[in-house]
Motif scaffolding. Structure first.
Motif, PDB file in Angstrom:
ATOM      1  N   GLN A   1       0.813  -1.090   0.056  1.00  0.00           N
ATOM      2  CA  GLN A   1      -0.131  -0.187   0.043  1.00  0.00           C
ATOM      3  C   GLN A   1       0.730   1.264   0.043  1.00  0.00           C
ATOM      4  O   GLN A   1       0.549   2.575   0.301  1.00  0.00           O
ATOM      5  CB  GLN A   1      -0.964   0.051   1.284  1.00  0.00           C
ATOM      6  CG  GLN A   1      -0.018   0.316   2.491  1.00  0.00           C
ATOM      7  CD  GLN A   1      -1.208   0.135   3.623  1.00  0.00           C
ATOM      8  OE1 GLN A   1      -2.173  -0.146   3.689  1.00  0.00           O
ATOM      9  NE2 GLN A   1      -0.783   0.883   4.792  1.00  0.00           N
ATOM     10  N   GLY A   2       2.075   1.186  -0.217  1.00  0.00           N
ATOM     11  CA  GLY A   2       2.875   2.394  -0.171  1.00  0.00           C
ATOM     12  C   GLY A   2       3.832   2.290  -1.394  1.00  0.00           C
ATOM     13  O   GLY A   2       3.234   2.145  -2.707  1.00  0.00           O
ATOM     14  N   ARG A   3       5.061   2.946  -1.406  1.00  0.00           N
ATOM     15  CA  ARG A   3       5.891   3.297  -2.527  1.00  0.00           C
ATOM     16  C   ARG A   3       7.059   2.351  -2.489  1.00  0.00           C
ATOM     17  O   ARG A   3       7.980   2.971  -3.531  1.00  0.00           O
ATOM     18  CB  ARG A   3       6.260   4.711  -2.614  1.00  0.00           C
ATOM     19  CG  ARG A   3       5.052   5.853  -2.310  1.00  0.00           C
ATOM     20  CD  ARG A   3       5.487   7.029  -2.443  1.00  0.00           C
ATOM     21  NE  ARG A   3       4.060   7.962  -2.190  1.00  0.00           N
ATOM     22  CZ  ARG A   3       3.206   8.214  -3.258  1.00  0.00           C
ATOM     23  NH1 ARG A   3       3.423   7.555  -4.376  1.00  0.00           N
ATOM     24  NH2 ARG A   3       2.248   9.084  -2.852  1.00  0.00           N
ATOM     25  N   ASN A   4       7.123   1.272  -1.745  1.00  0.00           N
ATOM     26  CA  ASN A   4       8.267   0.400  -1.914  1.00  0.00           C
ATOM     27  C   ASN A   4       9.552   1.167  -1.438  1.00  0.00           C
ATOM     28  O   ASN A   4      10.489   0.929  -2.435  1.00  0.00           O
ATOM     29  CB  ASN A   4       8.345  -0.302  -3.047  1.00  0.00           C
ATOM     30  CG  ASN A   4       9.510  -1.547  -2.974  1.00  0.00           C
ATOM     31  OD1 ASN A   4       9.827  -1.573  -1.955  1.00  0.00           O
ATOM     32  ND2 ASN A   4      10.238  -1.949  -4.185  1.00  0.00           N
ATOM     33  N   GLY A   5       9.874   2.135  -0.689  1.00  0.00           N
ATOM     34  CA  GLY A   5      10.715   2.995  -0.349  1.00  0.00           C
ATOM     35  C   GLY A   5      10.405   4.066   0.051  1.00  0.00           C
ATOM     36  O   GLY A   5       9.338   4.230   0.704  1.00  0.00           O
ATOM     37  N   ILE A   6      11.339   5.037   0.384  1.00  0.00           N
ATOM     38  CA  ILE A   6      11.108   6.317   0.982  1.00  0.00           C
ATOM     39  C   ILE A   6      10.410   7.252   0.066  1.00  0.00           C
ATOM     40  O   ILE A   6      10.768   7.463  -0.990  1.00  0.00           O
ATOM     41  CB  ILE A   6      12.538   7.081   1.430  1.00  0.00           C
ATOM     42  CG1 ILE A   6      13.292   6.076   2.258  1.00  0.00           C
ATOM     43  CG2 ILE A   6      12.289   8.356   2.458  1.00  0.00           C
ATOM     44  CD1 ILE A   6      14.523   6.427   2.752  1.00  0.00           C
ATOM     45  N   GLY A   7       9.231   8.078   0.613  1.00  0.00           N
ATOM     46  CA  GLY A   7       8.534   8.955  -0.107  1.00  0.00           C
ATOM     47  C   GLY A   7       7.918   9.804   0.755  1.00  0.00           C
ATOM     48  O   GLY A   7       8.064   9.762   1.992  1.00  0.00           O
ATOM     49  N   ILE A   8       7.423  11.178   0.279  1.00  0.00           N
ATOM     50  CA  ILE A   8       6.662  12.271   0.831  1.00  0.00           C
ATOM     51  C   ILE A   8       5.219  12.111   0.632  1.00  0.00           C
ATOM     52  O   ILE A   8       5.142  12.038  -0.727  1.00  0.00           O
ATOM     53  CB  ILE A   8       7.218  13.211   0.570  1.00  0.00           C
ATOM     54  CG1 ILE A   8       8.687  13.513   1.080  1.00  0.00           C
ATOM     55  CG2 ILE A   8       6.477  14.573   1.254  1.00  0.00           C
ATOM     56  CD1 ILE A   8       9.426  14.714   0.648  1.00  0.00           C
ATOM     57  N   ASP A   9       4.245  12.021   1.583  1.00  0.00           N
ATOM     58  CA  ASP A   9       3.026  11.800   1.311  1.00  0.00           C
ATOM     59  C   ASP A   9       2.350  13.030   2.074  1.00  0.00           C
ATOM     60  O   ASP A   9       2.754  13.626   2.902  1.00  0.00           O
ATOM     61  CB  ASP A   9       2.471  10.489   1.719  1.00  0.00           C
ATOM     62  CG  ASP A   9       2.738   9.372   0.699  1.00  0.00           C
ATOM     63  OD1 ASP A   9       2.212   9.796  -0.595  1.00  0.00           O
ATOM     64  OD2 ASP A   9       3.652   8.606   0.735  1.00  0.00           O
ATOM     65  N   ARG A  10       0.881  13.163   1.804  1.00  0.00           N
ATOM     66  CA  ARG A  10       0.132  14.159   2.367  1.00  0.00           C
ATOM     67  C   ARG A  10      -0.702  13.603   3.526  1.00  0.00           C
ATOM     68  O   ARG A  10      -1.400  12.491   3.514  1.00  0.00           O
ATOM     69  CB  ARG A  10      -0.920  14.807   1.460  1.00  0.00           C
ATOM     70  CG  ARG A  10      -0.239  15.709   0.275  1.00  0.00           C
ATOM     71  CD  ARG A  10       0.560  16.730   0.611  1.00  0.00           C
ATOM     72  NE  ARG A  10      -0.395  17.811   1.279  1.00  0.00           N
ATOM     73  CZ  ARG A  10      -1.323  18.512   0.506  1.00  0.00           C
ATOM     74  NH1 ARG A  10      -1.385  18.322  -0.657  1.00  0.00           N
ATOM     75  NH2 ARG A  10      -2.052  19.397   1.371  1.00  0.00           N
ATOM     76  N   LEU A  11      -0.841  14.377   4.577  1.00  0.00           N
ATOM     77  CA  LEU A  11      -1.329  13.972   5.882  1.00  0.00           C
ATOM     78  C   LEU A  11      -3.227  14.567   5.628  1.00  0.00           C
ATOM     79  O   LEU A  11      -3.504  15.549   6.312  1.00  0.00           O
ATOM     80  CB  LEU A  11      -0.832  14.226   7.169  1.00  0.00           C
ATOM     81  CG  LEU A  11      -1.423  13.690   8.346  1.00  0.00           C
ATOM     82  CD1 LEU A  11      -1.341  12.301   8.405  1.00  0.00           C
ATOM     83  CD2 LEU A  11      -0.686  14.631   9.502  1.00  0.00           C
ATOM     84  N   CYS A  12      -3.931  14.009   4.781  1.00  0.00           N
ATOM     85  CA  CYS A  12      -5.218  14.498   4.346  1.00  0.00           C
ATOM     86  C   CYS A  12      -5.691  13.377   3.616  1.00  0.00           C
ATOM     87  O   CYS A  12      -5.252  12.629   3.031  1.00  0.00           O
ATOM     88  CB  CYS A  12      -5.127  15.793   3.637  1.00  0.00           C
ATOM     89  SG  CYS A  12      -4.240  15.837   2.074  1.00  0.00           S
ATOM     90  N   ASP A  13      -6.813  13.845   3.422  1.00  0.00           N
ATOM     91  CA  ASP A  13      -7.871  12.665   2.594  1.00  0.00           C
ATOM     92  C   ASP A  13      -7.770  13.136   1.106  1.00  0.00           C
ATOM     93  O   ASP A  13      -8.824  12.666   0.323  1.00  0.00           O
ATOM     94  CB  ASP A  13      -9.409  12.594   3.077  1.00  0.00           C
ATOM     95  CG  ASP A  13     -10.171  14.019   3.443  1.00  0.00           C
ATOM     96  OD1 ASP A  13      -9.486  14.772   2.998  1.00  0.00           O
ATOM     97  OD2 ASP A  13     -11.141  14.011   3.819  1.00  0.00           O
ATOM     98  N   ARG A  14      -6.910  13.974   0.797  1.00  0.00           N
ATOM     99  CA  ARG A  14      -6.973  14.354  -0.797  1.00  0.00           C
ATOM    100  C   ARG A  14      -5.675  13.879  -1.156  1.00  0.00           C
ATOM    101  O   ARG A  14      -4.845  13.335  -0.515  1.00  0.00           O
ATOM    102  CB  ARG A  14      -6.933  16.040  -0.901  1.00  0.00           C
ATOM    103  CG  ARG A  14      -8.016  16.507  -0.295  1.00  0.00           C
ATOM    104  CD  ARG A  14      -8.256  18.158  -0.306  1.00  0.00           C
ATOM    105  NE  ARG A  14      -7.169  18.773   0.226  1.00  0.00           N
ATOM    106  CZ  ARG A  14      -7.194  19.007   1.515  1.00  0.00           C
ATOM    107  NH1 ARG A  14      -8.030  18.586   2.239  1.00  0.00           N
ATOM    108  NH2 ARG A  14      -5.732  19.562   2.155  1.00  0.00           N
ATOM    109  N   GLY A  15      -5.262  14.098  -2.380  1.00  0.00           N
ATOM    110  CA  GLY A  15      -4.083  13.488  -2.872  1.00  0.00           C
ATOM    111  C   GLY A  15      -4.123  12.212  -3.554  1.00  0.00           C
ATOM    112  O   GLY A  15      -5.507  11.717  -3.921  1.00  0.00           O
ATOM    113  N   ASP A  16      -2.957  11.643  -3.810  1.00  0.00           N
ATOM    114  CA  ASP A  16      -3.149  10.187  -4.471  1.00  0.00           C
ATOM    115  C   ASP A  16      -3.227   9.206  -3.434  1.00  0.00           C
ATOM    116  O   ASP A  16      -3.984   9.186  -2.264  1.00  0.00           O
ATOM    117  CB  ASP A  16      -1.746  10.029  -5.132  1.00  0.00           C
ATOM    118  CG  ASP A  16      -0.648  10.014  -3.983  1.00  0.00           C
ATOM    119  OD1 ASP A  16      -0.736   9.491  -2.637  1.00  0.00           O
ATOM    120  OD2 ASP A  16       0.644  10.158  -4.433  1.00  0.00           O
TER     121      ASP A  16
END
Length: 220
Positions: free
Chosen positions: A180-195
């Motif tokens: 359920q992730g990016r298979n490594g280090i990534g930056i994501d959003r702490l909200c119900d919007r985005g990818d």
């Protein structure tokens, strides 16, 4: 007797050495709890009290330590001053090709809590090893009080299974897996919007915490 690691070593969950538990970077302290000739060694890392099994052949990469590990003691103010360096560590790690590694705490491949432990450890601040242990260790805060350098926890209502480092502006950096992730280090959003990745993790938010102390181990 305490020993120092002379190489980056893998520690496993059992004597079968089939599942990685954690890693010990060069210079870590450990105790040997049990050892039999030509058999895996049961050990415990001193900085975080984390147990594991070491391959028998890796005993050659241990040396008796002339000193005993002493855990650093930092004030909350001193820790706050080091948070920019903690963030910088993760931002440097993300640009190096990497993949998610369950049990990984040594560059370039990390799991979620391993990245947090390595980032804080790089500036001398010690955290427990696993996400649920880190959640129990930090000072709990509400999401609306997050500042850069705080930890955000994800998982089930029962237990934290994932952790990320808050960067500000609803962004956090983390090492996430394949499912359920990016298979490594990534930056994501702490909200119900985005990818999809951001939305998936946001649905699993448990809470947040602030590092206000450095872990004091029982190992001596």
């Amino acid at each position: 007797m305490q020993y120092l690691t002379k190489a980056n070593l893998n520690l496993y969950t059992s004597a079968e050495l089939t599942c990685l538990a954690t890693q010990a970077a060069i210079g870590r302290f450990l105790h040997i709890l049990s050892a039999a000739e030509n058999s895996p060694l049961q050990v415990r890392l001193c900085e975080d009290d984390y147990p594991g099994w070491l391959a028998a052949d890796d005993q050659q990469f241990l040396e008796e330590s002339a000193t005993v590990y002493h855990a650093p003691v930092w004030s909350e103010t001193e820790i706050r001053q080091r948070l920019p360096e903690v963030i910088a560590f993760t931002e440097a790690a993300i640009v190096v090709p990497n993949h998610y590694l369950w049990g990984g705490t040594v560059a370039p491949h990390y799991d979620c809590s391993g990245l947090m432990q390595a980032a804080f450890g790089a500036v001398g601040i010690r955290l427990p090893r696993d996400a649920y242990q880190q959640e129990e260790f930090v000072q709990k805060i509400v999401l609306s009080d997050l500042i850069p350098g705080d930890l955000v926890f994800f998982g089930t209502p029962v237990k934290a299974t994932h952790v990320g480092l808050y960067l500000g502006n609803d962004r956090y950096i983390h090492s996430s897996g394949k499912d359920q992730g990016r298979n490594g280090i990534g930056i994501d959003r702490l909200c119900d919007r985005g990818d999809a990745v951001s939305r998936t993790y946001y649905a699993q938010v448990r809470g947040a915490g602030r590092v206000v102390r450095s872990y004091q181990p029982k190992c001596s």
